[in-house]
Design an enzyme around this catalytic site. Structure first.
Site, short mmCIF file in Angstrom:
data_model
loop_
_atom_site.label_atom_id
_atom_site.label_comp_id
_atom_site.label_asym_id
_atom_site.label_seq_id
_atom_site.Cartn_x
_atom_site.Cartn_y
_atom_site.Cartn_z
N ARG A 114 -8.59 -1.54 8.29
CA ARG A 114 -9.48 -0.52 7.73
C ARG A 114 -9.91 0.53 8.74
NH1 ARG A 114 -13.88 -1.91 3.18
NH2 ARG A 114 -14.40 0.20 2.61
N CYS A 115 -8.93 1.14 9.41
CA CYS A 115 -9.27 2.33 10.19
C CYS A 115 -8.03 3.17 10.33
CB CYS A 115 -9.83 1.99 11.56
SG CYS A 115 -8.60 1.54 12.78
N GLN B 150 0.82 -1.21 0.00
CA GLN B 150 0.00 0.00 0.00
C GLN B 150 0.86 1.26 0.00
OE1 GLN B 150 -2.76 -2.29 3.20
NE2 GLN B 150 -3.28 -0.14 3.03
N GLU C 96 -12.95 4.37 5.91
CA GLU C 96 -12.83 3.61 7.14
C GLU C 96 -13.89 3.95 8.18
OE1 GLU C 96 -8.09 2.98 6.61
OE2 GLU C 96 -8.77 4.76 7.62
#
Lengths: 811, 165
Positions: free
Chosen positions: A395-396, A248, A765
């Site tokens: 995902r945060c 990423q 998110e």
């Protein structure tokens, strides 16, 4: 002392061209016609044609001539001394070319250790001992995938088991030291605080009501459907290392590889092709990547390494694993006055969290949430255990999920304790729209918000008051129904360089736009989509700013040889940072375009005004030059003394983070016989400021909601007392299917950010952050009258059945 | 070492003959021997459905089928869905309705949905959700996948009615 120090002394300056409109609205802003497809249009994604035809290009699709395959021998113990590694049988197998051990890496220049993103150290391959189950022990390189897989069974490793350290509270006793390589013989890694302890203690001393609750947010795993992998391609002739990698953050990875390996950075090319989901799990550098690169260096051939699912679930970075004890105080009027939190963070065998350097507990101090209170104090201690290292996001934004879960649970407990309706109680305690920009007791400056509007809309859509009546009727009949609310505040878009860096690299991001002579464009960014739709949304940003149709703008990311340097995509930072850079670069182009238009029209620059896709003479719109006219002139008829061409680069350093928010309401039915929880309805109202593409935003929210449902009800990485991972396949680690996932109902309010050039905030998110406490609050709401005040997630039928049995409801 | 076997398989309508190891998985045969990389591997254990293809019209998870089991059979993959430039209604639906994000589960999801619609041309939302419950998606939350399949179902029914009219 506040961790933010001097950063929040005053309102951050708005970036040039930022929206002045800060009122909340339901209307999506659209300023361009559909053929241009700027912001606000529901544009179909530009990247989809290749995916729906099976022509996506993921790392495992990379096939190079002469490519070798690598497989990894992993530890069957959570903690053990390595007495001997005998690779002779493996090496005697036809097709096996090499076995790489920790000792080999040490001899190759101390490559057996690597830095983590938190400046801790982590073994690449061990020499003396292993510190987690499934740890990488050595690697086999062979001519074929199947031969490598066979050969790892033929490597004989002799271990002497040591006691596992599974419970972080036990770890604090320092009876067994996980990291005896360190000078300080302790499992305690760090202590971190935010807020004002003295003021908080005073508030608690004066409180009319105090509630206290312990909770655990267990280990979970991002479990992207594509696992991690690499194709390393070292060319000994040119000295160039090409790394196709599931990452990423390709640029930061290139720099880390250069620093660790000693290879010159210009000879390293990291290519992040299509990525099959990231969710934070593809931010860290795992040992497999490093060994794969070394294998290519050693053999001079391309080497492919692809994890299988069990390796992915057992050894890659986990998320959460926070043990929290929180107290919330209120005055006699039921106004929240303070929050006091102590937390133990189970880091596993290394502090390998993907947090900005100054933030060992990430943005956890956002934990005062959407509520105005006098004081707060938060403490977190990090500890080593014999589990895989990590602390990634799932995902945060860095540790926001833990913070929001805690404060939303505490708010609900306090409301119930005071006998107040949880919705009315929230409204009473919300930070009000006129209080923005709002300085939180732990030092954040919230950019904009209207929490009342979002909750009111959610209550309206779901029919909140009627549901409360239905609940009362059902309760009278002995049926268990609950309504849960979560009104979260997120903090995303790291971030301003004065506070945010990863291994010293500041967390700006970048965009580079080139307009071709015919008015088409290519733009490259420092981020990397893993499904977020950047090829579409970034094109829409450029279309918005320059009027070039989004269909005419090619977006590229993920190749460090061509894209400008950036910190990558995670923590909902792409729109707040790189998206902003795209807008700013477009505005530089627009400024040059104005000079060219003035030259072509033979008027002064001040006589021109911008309209959608052109500079036109004020009061005489017939006299104009479109961006396409101007682009052509930039290469064929540019003014004397001006550089030819039409391109710009921007490295955007945001003035502040962005603070998206929302209100979610879940309705659950609890089966009193089986303890099963069914989410009957779920309404999510999100506010992410100005919306770039409503279709993409909806998709992001739906996906995040299912990834919030998952840890709320199903997912947990479980270890036994020996530190063995009991959830190493999808048969045990329960990712929700379309059957468990409810039909999500979504809506929005729009409160633009004053600190973003497009008034936008991150969004990907928010739902993962907001959904778990909404569901947990709904379940507790269903059971409160039975004396239940808290249930740890995942809320399994077994946990509920036990609670019901204890309450005498179930047998 | 496992023994070698010659197999003949009709893949997306074209017959191919290859020699494979007895233990070669169908997914590896497709991806590596035939370079049809649209079929993905997500779990190796029949759980996630990313590798779903059709074996004689039946959706199977090709990570737990041996290539030799496909000897003499028809295998259809995502690469065979479109008719040249014309997308299959399912592909169209996934694009129209934003039924994909990272794209990794998409080929398997498309093939599972194709079999579902072949068995049940007019499924309810619940039937669609159960029909794709062998396929995991981590990005979309499934709402828009369901809408995409509904879109395709309607389009296929309309096409069927036209053909009969």
């Amino acid at each position: 002392m506040s961790h933010l120090e001097s950063s929040v002394q005053s309102l951050h300056p708005a970036p040039e061209g930022a929206s002045k409109q800060m009122e909340t609205t339901d209307q999506i802003r659209i300023t361009t016609p559909e053929k241009v497809c700027g912001m606000g249009h529901r544009m179909k994604r530009k990247e989809d044609p290749r995916f729906i035809r099976g022509q996506g290009h993921y790392v495992d699709d990379v096939k190079l001539p002469g490519m070798l395959y690598m497989d990894i021998v992993r530890s069957p113990y959570a903690h053990a001394k390595i007495l001997n590694i005998d690779a002779s049988e493996a090496l005697a197998t036809p097709g096996v070319l090499a076995v790489i051990t920790g000792k080999d890496l040490k001899d190759a220049g101390n490559l057996h250790w690597m830095p983590t993103l938190m400046s801790d150290t982590q073994m690449v391959l061990p020499i003396d001992k292993v510190v987690y189950f499934a740890q990488e022990v050595c690697a086999v390189v062979a001519t074929e995938r199947y031969i490598a897989a066979d050969a790892i069974e033929k490597v004989n490793v002799e271990y002497e088991p040591l006691p596992a350290v599974v419970d972080p509270f036990e770890a604090l006793k320092d009876e067994v030291i996980v990291r005896d390589d360190k000078e300080k013989k302790t499992n305690h890694v760090w202590h971190w605080e935010a807020g004002d302890k003295e003021a908080t203690d005073k508030v608690f001393g004066e409180a009319a009501t105090v509630v206290k609750q312990s909770m655990h947010l267990p280990r979970i795993h991002v479990a992207s459907i594509e696992t991690c992998g690499m194709v390393a391609n070292y060319d000994p002739t040119m000295g160039k290392m090409q790394l196709y990698m599931t990452t990423q953050a390709p640029h930061a990875i290139r720099t880390v590889f250069a620093l660790v390996s000693g290879l010159p950075e210009h000879k390293i090319q990291v290519i992040s092709p299509d990525i099959g989901g990231g969710f934070g799990g593809k931010v860290p550098v795992y040992p497999g990547y490093v060994v794969c690169a070394v294998a290519s260096l050693v053999t001079g051939k391309p080497v492919k390494w692809i994890e299988d699912r069990s390796e992915n679930l057992q050894a890659d970075s986990f998320a959460r694993d926070y043990h929290i004890t929180a107290e919330m105080a209120a005055d006699a009027k039921g106004k929240i006055t303070g929050l006091r939190v102590k937390t133990l963070a189970d880091n596993g065998a290394a502090d390998a969290a993907a947090n900005p350097s100054k933030f060992p507990a990430g943005m956890y101090s956002i934990c005062t949430g959407s509520y105005d209170m006098k004081a707060a104090h938060v403490e977190v201690d990090g500890v080593y255990t014999t589990k895989p290292p990590g602390g990634v996001a799932y995902r945060c934004s860095f540790r926001v999920t833990e913070a929001v879960h805690m404060v939303e649970r505490m708010t609900d407990i306090l409301a119930h304790e005071l006998g107040e309706d949880p919705a009315d109680f929230r409204v009473k305690n919300f930070i009000k729209p006129e209080q923005f920009p709002y300085k939180s007791p732990t030092g954040w400056e919230y950019d904009s918000g209207n929490y009342d509007a979002a909750l009111a809309k959610a209550m309206d859509i779901i029919g909140y008051r009627e549901l409360r009546k239905e609940q009362a009727e059902k309760r009278a009949r002995g049926e268990l129904m609950g309504i849960g609310i979560c009104s979260f505040t997120e903090v995303v878009g790291a971030g301003p360089s004065r506070d945010f860096d990863i291994l010293g690299i500041k967390m700006f991001d970048s965009a580079e736009i080139r307009i071709h002579p015919t008015g088409k464009a290519i733009a490259r960014f420092g981020t990397k989509s893993q499904g977020q739709g950047h090829e579409t949304t970034y094109a829409q940003i450029i279309a918005e700013e320059l009027g070039i149709p989004a269909a005419d703008v090619e977006i590229e990311e993920g190749d460090t040889d061509t894209a400008p340097y950036g910190l990558g995509t995670y923590a909902s930072r792409s729109t707040p940072t790189a998206g902003a850079a795209g807008a700013m670069a477009a505005r530089k182009i627009k400024a040059k375009a104005r000079k060219i238009a003035a030259h072509l029209l033979e008027v002064g620059e001040d006589d021109l005004e911008w309209s959608v896709d052109r500079w036109q003479v004020k009061g005489s719109p017939d006299q104009h030059k479109t961006i396409q006219d101007i682009a052509f002139a930039a290469y064929t008829n540019h003014p004397q003394g001006m550089e030819a061409g039409l391109e710009a680069t921007d490295y955007y350093d945001p003035p502040n983070l962005t603070f998206p928010f929302g209100s979610y309401i879940a309705v659950v039915d609890v089966d009193s016989g089986t303890g099963e929880v069914k989410v009957r309805r779920f309404v999510a109202v999100d506010d992410c400021g100005n919306i770039i593409n409503p279709l993409v935003v909806e998709g992001q929210i739906h996906g995040g909601l299912t990834q919030g449902l998952a840890p709320a009800l199903f997912e947990e990485i479980v270890y036994d007392e020996n530190g063995q991972n009991l959830t190493g396949t999808f048969a045990d680690y329960l990712v929700p299917t379309a059957v468990e996932s409810p039909k999500w109902e979504t809506a929005h309010t729009i409160t633009p950010s004053p600190h973003h050039p497009l008034g936008a905030k991150g969004v990907g998110e928010s739902p993962t952050v907001g959904a778990p406490p909404a569901i947990a609050n709904a379940v507790v709401d269903a059971l409160w009258h039975l004396g239940v005040r808290h249930v740890d997630i995942p809320i399994t039928p077994q946990k509920i059945w036990k609670l019901l049995r204890d309450a005498g409801v179930s047998d | 070492m496992s023994s070698r076997h010659g197999i003949t398989v009709t893949v997306n309508g074209a017959q191919v003959t290859r020699e494979v190891d007895a233990r070669t998985l169908l997914v590896h045969f497709l991806r590596e021997d035939l370079s049809l990389t649209g079929t993905h591997i997500g779990c190796d254990t029949t759980s996630c459905g990313a590798c779903t293809v059709h074996l004689d019209g039946v959706a199977v998870k090709s990570c737990t089928v041996f290539a030799v089991q496909a000897d003499g059979a028809n295998v259809d993959t995502v690469e065979g869905l479109a008719d040249g430039a014309t997308l299959h209604p399912l592909q169209e639906g996934f694009w129209e309705k934003h039924g994909l994000q990272c794209g990794y589960c998409t080929p398997g999801m498309l093939m599972a949905a194709k079999e579902l619609l072949a068995r049940n041309p007019d499924p309810t939302e619940e039937e669609i959700r159960f029909g794709i419950s062998g396929n995991l998606c981590r990005c979309t939350g499934y709402n828009k996948i369901v809408e995409a399949i509904q879109y395709a179902a309607q389009k296929l029914r309309e096409a069927g009615e036209e053909a009969h009219a």
